[in-house]
Design an enzyme around this catalytic site. Sequence first.
Site, PDB file in Angstrom:
ATOM      1  N   GLU A 198      59.167  52.454  -1.258  1.00 25.64           N
ATOM      2  CA  GLU A 198      60.033  52.683  -2.419  1.00 25.64           C
ATOM      3  C   GLU A 198      61.279  53.437  -1.965  1.00 25.64           C
ATOM      4  OE1 GLU A 198      57.680  53.597  -6.284  1.00 25.64           O
ATOM      5  OE2 GLU A 198      56.735  54.726  -4.677  1.00 25.64           O
ATOM      6  N   HIS A 242      47.280  49.325  -6.367  1.00 21.47           N
ATOM      7  CA  HIS A 242      48.050  48.189  -5.850  1.00 21.47           C
ATOM      8  C   HIS A 242      47.556  47.742  -4.471  1.00 21.47           C
ATOM      9  CE1 HIS A 242      50.671  49.163  -9.053  1.00 21.47           C
ATOM     10  NE2 HIS A 242      51.517  49.920  -8.419  1.00 21.47           N
ATOM     11  N   ASP A 269      48.523  57.095  -6.367  1.00 22.80           N
ATOM     12  CA  ASP A 269      49.522  56.327  -7.105  1.00 22.80           C
ATOM     13  C   ASP A 269      49.630  54.884  -6.606  1.00 22.80           C
ATOM     14  OD1 ASP A 269      51.634  56.106  -9.043  1.00 22.80           O
ATOM     15  OD2 ASP A 269      53.067  56.137  -7.397  1.00 22.80           O
ATOM     16  N   LYS A 285      52.328  39.637 -10.146  1.00 25.22           N
ATOM     17  CA  LYS A 285      53.463  39.091  -9.392  1.00 25.22           C
ATOM     18  C   LYS A 285      53.091  37.755  -8.770  1.00 25.22           C
ATOM     19  CE  LYS A 285      55.638  43.519  -8.379  1.00 25.22           C
ATOM     20  NZ  LYS A 285      56.909  43.229  -9.045  1.00 25.22           N
ATOM     21  N   ASP A 307      47.101  46.178 -13.822  1.00 24.16           N
ATOM     22  CA  ASP A 307      47.902  46.648 -12.698  1.00 24.16           C
ATOM     23  C   ASP A 307      48.991  45.592 -12.545  1.00 24.16           C
ATOM     24  OD1 ASP A 307      49.092  47.227 -10.315  1.00 24.16           O
ATOM     25  OD2 ASP A 307      47.239  47.508  -9.194  1.00 24.16           O
ATOM     26  N   HIS A 308      50.210  45.953 -12.906  1.00 25.96           N
ATOM     27  CA  HIS A 308      51.255  44.912 -12.993  1.00 25.96           C
ATOM     28  C   HIS A 308      51.492  44.230 -11.654  1.00 25.96           C
ATOM     29  CE1 HIS A 308      53.742  48.245 -11.500  1.00 25.96           C
ATOM     30  NE2 HIS A 308      54.519  47.306 -11.014  1.00 25.96           N
TER      31      HIS A 308
END
Lengths: 517, 368
Positions: A243, A267, A262, A209, A204-205
Amino acid sequence: MDTVRADAGTPNLLTAGLSQTLIPQPCTLVIFGGAGDLSARKLLPAVYNLSLDGVLPANFAIVGFARNELDDSSFRAIARDGIERFSRRPLDETHWAQYSHSLFYVTGSFTDRQAYVELRRRLEKVESEFGIPGNRVFYLSIPPSLIETCVEQLKAAGFVADPHEAPISRIIVEKPVGRDLVSARGINEMLARTFDESQIFRIDHYLGKETVQNILVLRFANSVLEPLWNAKYVDHVQLTVAEEEGVGQRAGYYEEAGALRDMVQNHILQVLAMIAMEPPWSLDPENIRDAKLDVLRCLRRLTGSDVETHVVRAQYGPGYHHGEDVPGYRREEGVRRDSTTETYVALKMFIDNWRWAGVPFYVRTGKRLPKRVSEAAIYFKSVPEILFNTNRDAPLESNVLTLRIQPDEGFSLRLSSKLPGPKVRIYPVKMDFHYGATFGDSSPEAYERLLLDVMSGDATLFMRRDAVEASWAWVTALLEAWEASRTRYVPEYPAGSWGPVEADRLIEADGRKWRTL
Amino acid sequence: MTPTDVIASEPRAVSLGGIERELARPWPEREGPPAERAARALMGNLIIVCRHQHEEPEIAQEVSAIVSQYPSRVLLLVADAGSRSTEMEASVTIQRRFRGASQHVCGEVATIRAGSPAAPRLASTARAVLLGDLPTALWWATAEAPPLAGDLFVELAELTDQVVYDSFAWTDPLRQLIVMANWVGGKGSRVTADLAWRRPKLWRRLIAQSLDPSIAPGALEAIREVHIEHGPHALTEAWLLTGWLAFRLGWIPRGGKVLPGPEVSWSFEWAHGTPRVEIRRHPEGETDLRTIRIVTRVNARPVTFRFEREAPGRVSVFADGLADRTLWLTGPVHTRGQLVARQLPDLARDRLFESSVALARTMAETVL
């Protein structure tokens, strides 16, 4: 996370003590879907930057594998284009001249057994040429529907090594892992039939971070915060992932997913777990993942009437984005005209453990909101209504610690201060820390850190099977409640606004309000 | 981020007592209208010492590179050993970094110049100007082992958490290395970093990778000879690298000698044999490590690893007898200022460096 790690095998006496925290193994990175969008935009630029930094092993190569009819040279052209357009650092011609020779490509269908034979033949040749001792990392940058096929083919072709012996085999799987608890279990079960859990890296990118990684440092490297980090001092927590963009080209996927699947399932629940977890007793990846899992297991299920009072879902309608007309969700290309897929969700959540008893965690995420911003804000309880806080018409603002995940990563603390002058007037001031301003070095991209972690065998920032299933269990209960309600009504919010009025009511019912971002 | 992003204001002469006042002056007053105000965020204090006035211009340039990566309050102390002046003079500049529409103060630089009679007063000046609650580092920017400066170094080191120096271009490097190693291993030492240790990081990494047991089984145990060639002034780099290799592998120095010509050699002893190391200097050309040859065996076959500097920041390796292909490792090329900037956030002692320095001292003692 300041320990030197090495994988099983004969220890390298020269490696211990090098200042490099993560020591990647000599390996080949095999990118399934190597010619695809993620590969070009993120993966290949990330590996290029790692190479520029000199943190990759010299014995390293990339092999792209996909159906597209390409050869090494056209794959290198794709990589070059991706680096030129998306790398955080510009392409260095001298470096590229040599780096490009470590990129290879194999054309083949993921379902074709013969393609895997060709892949193996090519890998062995590359490994021999680069002196790579058979270590392989398989990155599945492919649609979820193809994962099972690829994993079975990898197994059948003998690509999966014993997890306890050299050489290493690791597999990286992109989110979403499933679309509900049953399917997530199915995928995990399928993966487990071939790979040991220690070989599986669910990426999970978001977790790569800097600010997300900094949550643990902020909490457990600062003695001033942790004593306040509980229900006694924290009034509530707000998590926002906003977003700007609409559904864009992802309508096909998004129609089946929606904001809850999503964003929230992965996240947001991962970030929430890092904010709420108990101190792990060591920085061992499994201890950290255990602590996060405990939080997920304590999430109060939202069922029955809770769904009415604790959840708001909505869709963006027509509106303005930076002054331009934009269509509503149901007018987007590829979206059903009667779609009830949520593009926004607001939640009031509780963590039923001793530390967080009674503290609401308000979560909101959506598309077509006024700006792109992700942050977590910890609202501390107000001071008593005495001394400086006696005016009920103008109560003092409480202290807020805000962790900004993107953009402009950093954190800030709101405090009350006396305004200069003869009168005692209290004014909120914000102490701000910006990564970009304080630290001169630019942060690496999330994929850089995460790929390096996989090559080094560090799973701290990856989702473990039980955590994935625990978060799906919580989300699935909510999905089932929505399904049972059979409502066809999903409120709309104008594109470019901060969400529906129902979301305001959700938090205002508790005498609180959403942060202004 | 490059130093070109940093813009320095014109130096303003101030009295010694006025440095803090000038640096602390509110930014609107200093910088004009509110729209041009700069945010201030500093990571630490940095005291820089140079002992010759001619070193100052180069260091002043490097300060921009440092503060762009490590925003800091910088005290540049020019203790000019060649001047008999009893006076001290000070000036102040502000360095700002631009990012998009915003600007940040990343450097508050005070330069204090003193002749040798006034040098003992420099530490007291520094004491008054350091920012509290931030780490303080000392960069000894003169080509000498800092302890040789006596009280000036001792007093300044007491103010700091970290001492950075560069053994590159030391004259009489063996004796200075012993002096420095004694200080590093002594009671009052701080976190210590030698830029000559940081520079060959890529070499250490590539050697470690290439001789990894998964790639070259048994190669470490079978090392018989190491030949290092370096350019002018890089003896200590080669020396420290040998110290690292010997420390990590547990080699015990048994003897060493300075050979006719620019060469030094040692013999070591350990459980697997008696490896020999030779260091050879090229009198001209690039001032880096040039080649390292490691003669060993892999799977009972003789193999020679040849590591070679291809270009700045690029080292290649060819394993003769083991592989068909030359591999390489690349890393960023750093100026001296950038190396300092990268070192400053490292607040923990580098035990590997300290142990390697200690072993390098033993090696030095065997040849003196």
